[in-house]
Design a protein around this motif. Structure first.
Motif, PDB file in Angstrom:
ATOM      1  N   THR A   1       1.066  -1.118  -7.024  1.00  0.00           N
ATOM      2  CA  THR A   1       0.484  -1.780  -5.861  1.00  0.00           C
ATOM      3  C   THR A   1      -1.027  -1.595  -5.909  1.00  0.00           C
ATOM      4  N   TYR A   2      -1.769  -2.514  -5.267  1.00  0.00           N
ATOM      5  CA  TYR A   2      -3.216  -2.520  -5.483  1.00  0.00           C
ATOM      6  C   TYR A   2      -3.957  -3.222  -4.355  1.00  0.00           C
ATOM      7  N   LEU A   3      -5.270  -3.002  -4.355  1.00  0.00           N
ATOM      8  CA  LEU A   3      -6.229  -3.796  -3.589  1.00  0.00           C
ATOM      9  C   LEU A   3      -7.275  -4.284  -4.573  1.00  0.00           C
ATOM     10  N   ALA A   4      -7.406  -5.588  -4.704  1.00  0.00           N
ATOM     11  CA  ALA A   4      -8.435  -6.180  -5.555  1.00  0.00           C
ATOM     12  C   ALA A   4      -9.441  -6.884  -4.657  1.00  0.00           C
ATOM     13  N   ASP A   5     -10.716  -6.600  -4.850  1.00  0.00           N
ATOM     14  CA  ASP A   5     -11.765  -7.231  -4.042  1.00  0.00           C
ATOM     15  C   ASP A   5     -12.460  -8.311  -4.844  1.00  0.00           C
ATOM     16  N   GLY A   6     -12.470  -9.529  -4.288  1.00  0.00           N
ATOM     17  CA  GLY A   6     -13.243 -10.615  -4.861  1.00  0.00           C
ATOM     18  C   GLY A   6     -14.623 -10.644  -4.237  1.00  0.00           C
ATOM     19  N   GLU A   7     -15.310 -11.773  -4.341  1.00  0.00           N
ATOM     20  CA  GLU A   7     -16.654 -11.869  -3.770  1.00  0.00           C
ATOM     21  C   GLU A   7     -16.636 -11.614  -2.262  1.00  0.00           C
ATOM     22  N   TRP A   8     -15.592 -12.061  -1.576  1.00  0.00           N
ATOM     23  CA  TRP A   8     -15.434 -11.783  -0.143  1.00  0.00           C
ATOM     24  C   TRP A   8     -13.970 -11.538   0.205  1.00  0.00           C
ATOM     25  N   ASP A   9     -13.082 -12.371  -0.316  1.00  0.00           N
ATOM     26  CA  ASP A   9     -11.659 -12.227  -0.036  1.00  0.00           C
ATOM     27  C   ASP A   9     -11.041 -11.142  -0.916  1.00  0.00           C
ATOM     28  N   TYR A  10      -9.739 -10.929  -0.773  1.00  0.00           N
ATOM     29  CA  TYR A  10      -9.101  -9.810  -1.450  1.00  0.00           C
ATOM     30  C   TYR A  10      -7.649 -10.136  -1.773  1.00  0.00           C
ATOM     31  N   ALA A  11      -7.042  -9.268  -2.595  1.00  0.00           N
ATOM     32  CA  ALA A  11      -5.605  -9.331  -2.881  1.00  0.00           C
ATOM     33  C   ALA A  11      -5.040  -7.941  -2.647  1.00  0.00           C
ATOM     34  N   PHE A  12      -4.029  -7.837  -1.800  1.00  0.00           N
ATOM     35  CA  PHE A  12      -3.462  -6.533  -1.446  1.00  0.00           C
ATOM     36  C   PHE A  12      -1.948  -6.594  -1.503  1.00  0.00           C
ATOM     37  N   THR A  13      -1.351  -5.577  -2.152  1.00  0.00           N
ATOM     38  CA  THR A  13       0.115  -5.518  -2.233  1.00  0.00           C
ATOM     39  C   THR A  13       0.662  -4.158  -1.816  1.00  0.00           C
ATOM     40  N   GLY A  14      -0.205  -3.287  -1.305  1.00  0.00           N
ATOM     41  CA  GLY A  14       0.222  -1.931  -0.973  1.00  0.00           C
ATOM     42  C   GLY A  14       0.814  -1.818   0.422  1.00  0.00           C
ATOM     43  N   ASN A  15       0.883  -0.589   0.888  1.00  0.00           N
ATOM     44  CA  ASN A  15       1.408  -0.281   2.224  1.00  0.00           C
ATOM     45  C   ASN A  15       0.330  -0.578   3.266  1.00  0.00           C
ATOM     46  N   THR A  16       0.666  -1.403   4.245  1.00  0.00           N
ATOM     47  CA  THR A  16      -0.332  -1.809   5.234  1.00  0.00           C
ATOM     48  C   THR A  16      -0.720  -0.688   6.200  1.00  0.00           C
ATOM     49  N   THR A  17      -0.045   0.457   6.124  1.00  0.00           N
ATOM     50  CA  THR A  17      -0.454   1.610   6.938  1.00  0.00           C
ATOM     51  C   THR A  17      -1.498   2.466   6.226  1.00  0.00           C
ATOM     52  N   HIS A  18      -1.792   2.141   4.974  1.00  0.00           N
ATOM     53  CA  HIS A  18      -2.755   2.933   4.206  1.00  0.00           C
ATOM     54  C   HIS A  18      -4.154   2.771   4.816  1.00  0.00           C
ATOM     55  N   PRO A  19      -4.941   3.869   4.885  1.00  0.00           N
ATOM     56  CA  PRO A  19      -6.284   3.791   5.475  1.00  0.00           C
ATOM     57  C   PRO A  19      -7.178   2.739   4.825  1.00  0.00           C
ATOM     58  N   ILE A  20      -7.056   2.540   3.528  1.00  0.00           N
ATOM     59  CA  ILE A  20      -7.885   1.544   2.852  1.00  0.00           C
ATOM     60  C   ILE A  20      -7.597   0.149   3.407  1.00  0.00           C
ATOM     61  N   TYR A  21      -6.329  -0.153   3.622  1.00  0.00           N
ATOM     62  CA  TYR A  21      -5.972  -1.453   4.188  1.00  0.00           C
ATOM     63  C   TYR A  21      -6.462  -1.568   5.625  1.00  0.00           C
ATOM     64  N   GLN A  22      -6.363  -0.488   6.373  1.00  0.00           N
ATOM     65  CA  GLN A  22      -6.776  -0.502   7.771  1.00  0.00           C
ATOM     66  C   GLN A  22      -8.267  -0.786   7.921  1.00  0.00           C
ATOM     67  N   ASN A  23      -9.058  -0.481   6.888  1.00  0.00           N
ATOM     68  CA  ASN A  23     -10.511  -0.676   6.953  1.00  0.00           C
ATOM     69  C   ASN A  23     -10.953  -2.063   6.508  1.00  0.00           C
ATOM     70  N   ILE A  24     -10.024  -2.909   6.065  1.00  0.00           N
ATOM     71  CA  ILE A  24     -10.388  -4.263   5.627  1.00  0.00           C
ATOM     72  C   ILE A  24     -10.767  -5.115   6.843  1.00  0.00           C
ATOM     73  N   ASN A  25     -11.810  -5.898   6.681  1.00  0.00           N
ATOM     74  CA  ASN A  25     -12.257  -6.804   7.734  1.00  0.00           C
ATOM     75  C   ASN A  25     -11.393  -8.071   7.697  1.00  0.00           C
ATOM     76  N   HIS A  26     -10.212  -7.986   8.282  1.00  0.00           N
ATOM     77  CA  HIS A  26      -9.242  -9.072   8.207  1.00  0.00           C
ATOM     78  C   HIS A  26      -9.711 -10.330   8.939  1.00  0.00           C
ATOM     79  N   SER A  27     -10.616 -10.180   9.877  1.00  0.00           N
ATOM     80  CA  SER A  27     -11.040 -11.327  10.672  1.00  0.00           C
ATOM     81  C   SER A  27     -11.884 -12.314   9.870  1.00  0.00           C
ATOM     82  N   SER A  28     -12.504 -11.842   8.790  1.00  0.00           N
ATOM     83  CA  SER A  28     -13.381 -12.726   8.021  1.00  0.00           C
ATOM     84  C   SER A  28     -12.921 -12.949   6.589  1.00  0.00           C
ATOM     85  N   ALA A  29     -11.867 -12.269   6.151  1.00  0.00           N
ATOM     86  CA  ALA A  29     -11.408 -12.381   4.763  1.00  0.00           C
ATOM     87  C   ALA A  29      -9.923 -12.688   4.717  1.00  0.00           C
TER      88      ALA A  29
END
Length: 244
Positions: free
Chosen positions: A97-125
């Protein structure tokens, strides 16, 4: 003097906010003529929301050096297409499972309770598939085995482990926070950090401060608790001439 600050675990301890006493110290530091620069593992997308308003357009290093922002103009470094294919093959082979960051958007397949996921700016990406991102700047792999890390170390990448999060951060070879600072023409600085990705800052800084008890503290000039951050900023502001 230039003051360089990591964010999570250094200035921000809940993933969302910086305490008002620390913000006041940063504002006082800036008002006294010192340059305040933020250098984070977060991409610029996720770094901007946590910053005080007056610093959002300043000099920012995101993604451990993969992203650079100044006056809201963002530049980014990317994996080559060949290297990205190698990384994708490893992900597929080991079903990571991973988080890949593009220029602004992202690809995420991990656990959505993980702190890294919680810090993503979902409103703009938006969350795309890894193949849809095309250009990828940085990759976080969750729960990698030692065998996987060994395999990755043979590729032209920089690897930063995050023991507390059971993850590794992968960026193009030679990209780190110091690289980002150099692109912003920042070479002389005082650094505040707390984790393994701040080692390069501590090694290059005129004076360095580690917040907390992470192993990286052995590379810092001073170790403090999170309760001491604001007063340490002010103390170093008043003593900064000795480090010029």
């Amino acid at each position: 003097m230039n003051f360089v600050f990591d964010i999570d675990g250094t200035l921000c301890f809940d993933g969302k906010t910086i305490h008002e006493t620390i913000i006041d110290a940063l504002i006082e530091l800036n008002a006294d003529g010192h340059e305040v620069i933020f250098a984070s593992a977060r991409p610029i997308r996720d770094l901007i929301p946590v910053l005080p308003q007056q610093f959002k357009k300043g000099k920012l290093v995101g993604g451990n050096g993969c992203f650079i922002s100044q006056n809201e103009k963002i530049t980014a470094n990317f994996f080559t297409s060949d290297l990205l294919q190698h990384l994708y093959a490893i992900i597929q082979q080991y079903q990571l499972t991973y988080l890949a960051d593009g220029e602004w958007d992202y690809a995420f397949t991990g656990n959505t309770t993980h702190p890294i996921y919680q810090n993503i700016n979902h409103s703009s990406a938006k969350n795309y598939s890894l193949l849809e991102l095309q250009k990828v700047c940085k990759l976080v792999l969750f729960k990698p085995s030692l065998a996987i890390i060994d395999k990755l170390s043979r590729l032209p990448v920089s690897i930063t482990p995050y023991k507390s999060e059971d993850a590794i951060d992968i960026s193009p070879l030679g990209i780190n926070k110091v690289y980002g600072l150099e692109k912003l023409h920042i070479r002389d600085f005082i650094a505040f950090g707390n984790d393994s990705n701040d080692q390069c800052l501590f090694e290059k800084a005129h004076f360095s401060v580690c917040v907390g008890n992470n192993d990286v503290r052995k590379y810092a000039s001073l170790k403090i608790t999170k309760e001491e951050v604001a007063k340490t900023i002010i103390k170093l502001k008043n003593q900064s001439q000795r480090y010029c």
